[in-house]
Design an enzyme around this catalytic site. Sequence first.
Site, PDB file in Angstrom:
ATOM      1  N   LYS A  95      26.940 -26.469  -9.110  1.00 31.27           N
ATOM      2  CA  LYS A  95      26.957 -25.072  -9.563  1.00 31.27           C
ATOM      3  C   LYS A  95      25.974 -24.879 -10.722  1.00 31.27           C
ATOM      4  CE  LYS A  95      31.234 -23.510  -9.731  1.00 31.27           C
ATOM      5  NZ  LYS A  95      32.559 -23.039 -10.203  1.00 31.27           N
ATOM      6  N   LYS A 107      35.414 -31.340 -15.184  1.00 25.28           N
ATOM      7  CA  LYS A 107      36.596 -30.518 -14.915  1.00 25.28           C
ATOM      8  C   LYS A 107      37.819 -31.197 -15.492  1.00 25.28           C
ATOM      9  CE  LYS A 107      37.440 -26.689 -12.556  1.00 25.28           C
ATOM     10  NZ  LYS A 107      36.410 -25.655 -12.340  1.00 25.28           N
ATOM     11  N   SER A 363      29.279 -18.902 -19.904  1.00 26.27           N
ATOM     12  CA  SER A 363      29.709 -19.959 -20.828  1.00 26.27           C
ATOM     13  C   SER A 363      28.494 -20.582 -21.511  1.00 26.27           C
ATOM     14  CB  SER A 363      30.441 -21.073 -20.072  1.00 26.27           C
ATOM     15  OG  SER A 363      31.801 -20.756 -19.932  1.00 26.27           O
TER      16      SER A 363
HETATM   17  N1  GLU Z   1      36.230 -22.676 -14.526  1.00 25.41           N
HETATM   18  C1  GLU Z   1      35.019 -21.979 -14.271  1.00 25.41           C
HETATM   19  C2  GLU Z   1      34.337 -22.556 -13.044  1.00 25.41           C
HETATM   20  O1  GLU Z   1      34.960 -23.170 -12.220  1.00 25.41           O
HETATM   21  C3  GLU Z   1      34.132 -21.878 -15.482  1.00 25.41           C
HETATM   22  C4  GLU Z   1      33.600 -23.141 -16.038  1.00 25.41           C
HETATM   23  C5  GLU Z   1      32.868 -22.986 -17.366  1.00 25.41           C
HETATM   24  O2  GLU Z   1      32.675 -21.869 -17.822  1.00 25.41           O
HETATM   25  O3  GLU Z   1      32.491 -24.023 -17.910  1.00 25.41           O
HETATM   26  O4  GLU Z   1      33.181 -22.365 -12.809  1.00 25.41           O
END
Ligand code: GLU
Length: 472
Positions: A95, A107, A363
């Site tokens: 991503k 994660k 973020s």
């Molecule tokens: N939990 C979100 C995701 O799965 C955001 C992760 C973030 O902002 O670091 O992309």
Amino acid sequence: MSDKHYSFFGAVERSFDKAARFTKWDSGLLNQIRQCNSVLQLRFPIKRDNGEIEVIEAYRVQHSHHKTPCKGGIRFAAEVNQDEVMALAALMTYKCTIVNVPFGGGKGGIKIDPKKYSAGELERITRRYTSELIKKNFIGPGTDVPAPDYGTGEREMSWILDTYVSMRPGEVDAAGCVTGKPITQGGVRGRREATGLGVFYGTREVCNIPDIMNKLGLPIGIENKRVVVQGLGNVGYWAAHFFQKAGAKVIALAEYEGAIVDEKGLDVEAVFQHRKKTGSILDYPGATNIKKSTEALELDCDILIPAALENVINGENAPRIKAKIIGEGANGPLTPEADDHFAKKGTIVIPDMYLNAGGVTVSYFEWLKNLSHVRYGRMEKRFTENVNSSILNQLEELTGKKSNDHARKLIMHGPDEVDLVYSGLEETMINATHEIMNAWRENPAIPDMRTAAYVVAINKVATIYAELGIFP
Ligand code: GLU
């Protein structure tokens, strides 16, 4: 058709391998990319409000260190397990790469149903988890930066920050140890709605590509498209909100207790308030109830946005899905069998690793704000307004015509933080769409958009490793 034999991480690996065949990298390097670099398993005790001690199971996975810090949310859910956190960490690597956010994937997960704990208990769990991460060097603005995910939000992020700051006093960039914070704690305006907004920008961009729309037999653009959204959490709610605002018709909304349908289009905010008041999405005035929530996925529509949890569309229900475009708001809502089915059928699946990257993109903006210690727009807003005002005055003088108040305001406006965050996100999502689509066009043997997105991601990570020269 059953697809029980894939674990979630197994499904991510399968998608990776499917795409790796369309790249030129050797198998050792590919293997280094797909593995999780560090997996932290935790067990720690907390005291419940009734005095009992409970041992909590938790994880933090750092999938890739090709760029640091690692980045990714922390989820609180009863279903959390190591395989799931590994899969989600891997998705974060791809991503970030796709949207050119310079982080490795990470994660975290805590295996609790947050509804079964008081706010005080949740605070103790979050703080203890954070101090475990600090002890193991699994958190910090330059090492690993958590964020909200399923079951967590701004409140948990501020507990994480406060714990970090109290254990690392005087660290000047401490605010960058976590994102998704409240504005008062160093958060950035626009982060709350960012994932849903990114889902909207990404889907809109795909709907603006003539050859894709022609193939699907749909008109170009987002207006009047019939949209079904599953999940009214942070991602689903905001995605539905932006679709409606842009003139699409949100014909159905689904939550775990059921779904509601109205062909005329639902008012997302009113439905949200109705659910808040009554405790259920059902019985919304003027809409038809669907008792079994999963049936909403099978409604006839142009765009389906699964924005809840993983594996909701699988080999069993995929043949009954009628949507022409499926936009993955959640992480991993489709199983590999579902993917194969839609590739054959010609349904466009806009993959999670690109479509829900709005959260991590903003973020990144928040992290940059924290490291620079200055709010976006603070330095340039007034300057821009002064320059715009001079240009407008000059034009009015030359033409002898006066612009009305509304136009004057619009032209003069210098950017606020939220303007810059939205436009930065829009630019990011548009560029990523075209990078993926170009990769797909360059190699028509690539079966679907997910595989094209993986090809883009693999090539970028592999290039970094290759240029680092760590594989002589
Ligand atoms: N939990 C979100 C995701 O799965 C955001 C992760 C973030 O902002 O670091 O992309």
